[in-house]
Design a protein around this motif. Structure first.
Motif, PDB file in Angstrom:
ATOM      1  N   ALA A  35       0.904  -0.723  -0.411  1.00  0.00           N
ATOM      2  CA  ALA A  35      -0.161  -0.493  -0.236  1.00  0.00           C
ATOM      3  C   ALA A  35       0.821   1.519  -0.009  1.00  0.00           C
ATOM      4  CB  ALA A  35      -1.104  -0.414   1.533  1.00  0.00           C
ATOM      5  N   ARG A  36       1.990   1.123   0.380  1.00  0.00           N
ATOM      6  CA  ARG A  36       2.914   2.435   0.469  1.00  0.00           C
ATOM      7  C   ARG A  36       3.450   3.034  -0.936  1.00  0.00           C
ATOM      8  NH1 ARG A  36       8.839  -0.494   3.363  1.00  0.00           N
ATOM      9  NH2 ARG A  36       8.822  -1.700   1.455  1.00  0.00           N
ATOM     10  N   PHE A  37       3.050   1.898  -2.185  1.00  0.00           N
ATOM     11  CA  PHE A  37       3.906   2.301  -3.117  1.00  0.00           C
ATOM     12  C   PHE A  37       2.788   2.766  -3.767  1.00  0.00           C
ATOM     13  CE2 PHE A  37       7.043  -1.192  -1.642  1.00  0.00           C
ATOM     14  CZ  PHE A  37       8.117  -0.033  -1.367  1.00  0.00           C
ATOM     15  N   ILE A  38       1.293   3.004  -4.224  1.00  0.00           N
ATOM     16  CA  ILE A  38      -0.171   3.264  -4.191  1.00  0.00           C
ATOM     17  C   ILE A  38       0.830   5.050  -4.807  1.00  0.00           C
ATOM     18  CG2 ILE A  38      -1.928   3.934  -4.224  1.00  0.00           C
ATOM     19  CD1 ILE A  38      -2.394   1.548  -2.578  1.00  0.00           C
ATOM     20  N   ASN A  39       0.252   5.387  -6.282  1.00  0.00           N
ATOM     21  CA  ASN A  39       0.660   6.694  -6.518  1.00  0.00           C
ATOM     22  C   ASN A  39      -0.291   7.419  -5.675  1.00  0.00           C
ATOM     23  OD1 ASN A  39       3.508   6.568  -7.184  1.00  0.00           O
ATOM     24  ND2 ASN A  39       3.149   5.769  -8.829  1.00  0.00           N
ATOM     25  N   HIS A  40       0.324   8.887  -5.767  1.00  0.00           N
ATOM     26  CA  HIS A  40      -0.782  10.070  -5.799  1.00  0.00           C
ATOM     27  C   HIS A  40      -1.223  10.147  -7.309  1.00  0.00           C
ATOM     28  CE1 HIS A  40      -3.080  14.197  -5.964  1.00  0.00           C
ATOM     29  NE2 HIS A  40      -2.168  14.347  -6.582  1.00  0.00           N
ATOM     30  N   SER A  41      -2.560  11.045  -7.472  1.00  0.00           N
ATOM     31  CA  SER A  41      -3.374  11.195  -8.381  1.00  0.00           C
ATOM     32  C   SER A  41      -3.874  11.971  -8.728  1.00  0.00           C
ATOM     33  CB  SER A  41      -4.352   9.853  -9.219  1.00  0.00           C
ATOM     34  OG  SER A  41      -4.706  10.149 -10.931  1.00  0.00           O
ATOM     35  N   CYS A  42      -4.664  13.267  -9.310  1.00  0.00           N
ATOM     36  CA  CYS A  42      -5.323  14.033  -9.078  1.00  0.00           C
ATOM     37  C   CYS A  42      -7.394  13.830  -9.527  1.00  0.00           C
ATOM     38  CB  CYS A  42      -5.298  15.872 -10.101  1.00  0.00           C
ATOM     39  SG  CYS A  42      -3.745  16.306  -9.194  1.00  0.00           S
ATOM     40  N   ASN A  43      -7.291  12.194 -10.177  1.00  0.00           N
ATOM     41  CA  ASN A  43      -8.562  11.892 -10.792  1.00  0.00           C
ATOM     42  C   ASN A  43      -8.463  10.615 -10.550  1.00  0.00           C
ATOM     43  OD1 ASN A  43     -10.381  11.146 -12.529  1.00  0.00           O
ATOM     44  ND2 ASN A  43      -9.606  11.185 -14.208  1.00  0.00           N
ATOM     45  N   PRO A  44      -8.050   9.529  -9.404  1.00  0.00           N
ATOM     46  CA  PRO A  44      -7.723   8.490  -8.813  1.00  0.00           C
ATOM     47  C   PRO A  44      -8.712   7.439  -8.758  1.00  0.00           C
ATOM     48  CG  PRO A  44      -8.761  10.064  -6.738  1.00  0.00           C
ATOM     49  CD  PRO A  44      -8.423  10.772  -8.083  1.00  0.00           C
ATOM     50  N   ASN A  45      -8.617   6.081  -8.927  1.00  0.00           N
ATOM     51  CA  ASN A  45      -9.065   4.702  -8.659  1.00  0.00           C
ATOM     52  C   ASN A  45      -9.738   4.651  -8.016  1.00  0.00           C
ATOM     53  OD1 ASN A  45      -7.045   3.622  -8.528  1.00  0.00           O
ATOM     54  ND2 ASN A  45      -8.187   2.927 -10.391  1.00  0.00           N
ATOM     55  N   CYS A  46      -9.492   5.296  -6.706  1.00  0.00           N
ATOM     56  CA  CYS A  46      -9.246   4.875  -5.038  1.00  0.00           C
ATOM     57  C   CYS A  46      -9.421   6.123  -4.603  1.00  0.00           C
ATOM     58  CB  CYS A  46      -8.365   3.419  -4.221  1.00  0.00           C
ATOM     59  SG  CYS A  46      -8.078   2.370  -5.084  1.00  0.00           S
ATOM     60  N   TYR A  47      -9.523   5.587  -3.452  1.00  0.00           N
ATOM     61  CA  TYR A  47      -9.811   6.836  -1.858  1.00  0.00           C
ATOM     62  C   TYR A  47      -9.476   5.875  -0.964  1.00  0.00           C
ATOM     63  CZ  TYR A  47     -14.155   4.615  -0.954  1.00  0.00           C
ATOM     64  OH  TYR A  47     -15.300   3.529  -0.150  1.00  0.00           O
ATOM     65  N   ALA A  48      -8.329   6.754   0.078  1.00  0.00           N
ATOM     66  CA  ALA A  48      -8.411   6.044   1.557  1.00  0.00           C
ATOM     67  C   ALA A  48      -9.676   6.594   2.104  1.00  0.00           C
ATOM     68  CB  ALA A  48      -6.557   7.111   1.293  1.00  0.00           C
ATOM     69  N   LYS A  49      -9.808   5.430   3.191  1.00  0.00           N
ATOM     70  CA  LYS A  49     -10.915   5.931   4.184  1.00  0.00           C
ATOM     71  C   LYS A  49     -10.186   5.273   5.345  1.00  0.00           C
ATOM     72  CE  LYS A  49     -15.501   5.454   5.494  1.00  0.00           C
ATOM     73  NZ  LYS A  49     -16.845   4.467   5.342  1.00  0.00           N
ATOM     74  N   ILE A  50     -10.597   6.093   6.685  1.00  0.00           N
ATOM     75  CA  ILE A  50      -9.922   5.534   7.979  1.00  0.00           C
ATOM     76  C   ILE A  50     -10.763   5.011   9.013  1.00  0.00           C
ATOM     77  CG2 ILE A  50      -9.638   6.062  10.833  1.00  0.00           C
ATOM     78  CD1 ILE A  50      -7.809   8.970   8.698  1.00  0.00           C
ATOM     79  N   ILE A  51     -11.205   4.043   9.162  1.00  0.00           N
ATOM     80  CA  ILE A  51     -11.887   3.316   9.833  1.00  0.00           C
ATOM     81  C   ILE A  51     -11.570   2.202  11.306  1.00  0.00           C
ATOM     82  CG2 ILE A  51     -12.327   2.790   7.858  1.00  0.00           C
ATOM     83  CD1 ILE A  51     -11.326  -0.942   8.426  1.00  0.00           C
ATOM     84  N   THR A  52     -12.485   1.854  11.961  1.00  0.00           N
ATOM     85  CA  THR A  52     -12.105   1.292  13.438  1.00  0.00           C
ATOM     86  C   THR A  52     -12.094   0.254  13.450  1.00  0.00           C
ATOM     87  OG1 THR A  52     -12.409   3.852  14.548  1.00  0.00           O
ATOM     88  CG2 THR A  52     -12.510   2.093  15.855  1.00  0.00           C
ATOM     89  N   VAL A  53     -12.054  -0.281  14.364  1.00  0.00           N
ATOM     90  CA  VAL A  53     -11.917  -2.080  13.908  1.00  0.00           C
ATOM     91  C   VAL A  53     -11.469  -2.316  15.563  1.00  0.00           C
ATOM     92  CG1 VAL A  53     -11.244  -4.255  13.399  1.00  0.00           C
ATOM     93  CG2 VAL A  53     -11.485  -2.637  11.651  1.00  0.00           C
ATOM     94  N   GLU A  54     -12.186  -2.905  16.474  1.00  0.00           N
ATOM     95  CA  GLU A  54     -12.337  -3.323  17.762  1.00  0.00           C
ATOM     96  C   GLU A  54     -11.397  -2.051  18.231  1.00  0.00           C
ATOM     97  OE1 GLU A  54     -10.085  -6.791  17.937  1.00  0.00           O
ATOM     98  OE2 GLU A  54     -11.418  -8.006  16.873  1.00  0.00           O
ATOM     99  N   SER A  55     -11.530  -0.549  17.946  1.00  0.00           N
ATOM    100  CA  SER A  55     -11.016   0.677  19.503  1.00  0.00           C
ATOM    101  C   SER A  55      -9.747   0.390  18.459  1.00  0.00           C
ATOM    102  CB  SER A  55     -11.191   0.080  20.546  1.00  0.00           C
ATOM    103  OG  SER A  55     -10.276  -0.226  21.046  1.00  0.00           O
ATOM    104  N   GLN A  56      -9.355   0.002  17.060  1.00  0.00           N
ATOM    105  CA  GLN A  56      -8.031   0.274  16.770  1.00  0.00           C
ATOM    106  C   GLN A  56      -8.560   0.898  15.418  1.00  0.00           C
ATOM    107  OE1 GLN A  56      -5.238  -2.529  15.466  1.00  0.00           O
ATOM    108  NE2 GLN A  56      -3.478  -0.779  16.948  1.00  0.00           N
ATOM    109  N   LYS A  57      -7.656   2.385  15.282  1.00  0.00           N
ATOM    110  CA  LYS A  57      -8.120   3.501  13.742  1.00  0.00           C
ATOM    111  C   LYS A  57      -7.260   2.567  12.630  1.00  0.00           C
ATOM    112  CE  LYS A  57      -9.567   7.318  15.492  1.00  0.00           C
ATOM    113  NZ  LYS A  57      -9.623   8.811  16.386  1.00  0.00           N
TER     114      LYS A  57
END
Length: 115
Positions: A50-72
């Motif tokens: 995942a650290r190698f995923i590049n930026h784009s101003c027109n991306p095909n993905c998005y990052a989202k912060i979720i919580t799993v068992e009280s851990q972000k």
């Protein structure tokens, strides 16, 4: 869901120290992703693809912060179907700063900078 962005959870003060150390060690890029005001995930030395995923101003993905068992956690989700051999990208959404980082994504709607 495409992939989780994994690494070590660290505080800002540690991130600042590591960034300086990485520069001194000649590590060209650090892979740090802010989760919230207090937490950063450092994937520089112990991350996944995942650290190698590049930026784009027109991306095909998005990052989202979720919580799993009280851990972000940071998870990369697709916006659309992604074809075999298609590059996976998301918008880094770097904060606006005086020193600009040029964007080389090549998208029609490219903002010209990452920040």
């Amino acid at each position: 869901m495409v992939i989780e962005y994994v690494g070590q959870n660290i505080r800002q003060v540690i991130a600042d120290m590591r960034e300086k150390r990485y520069e001194e060690e000649g590590i060209g890029s650090s892979y740090m992703f802010r989760v919230d005001h207090d937490t950063i995930i450092d994937a520089t030395k112990c991350g996944n693809f995942a650290r190698f995923i590049n930026h784009s101003c027109n991306p095909n993905c998005y990052a989202k912060i979720i919580t799993v068992e009280s851990q972000k956690k940071i998870v990369i989700y697709s916006r659309q179907a992604i074809n075999v051999n298609e590059e996976i990208t998301y918008d880094y959404k770097f904060p606006i700063e005086d020193v600009k980082i040029p964007c080389l994504c090549g998208a029609e709607n490219c903002r010209g900078t990452l920040n």
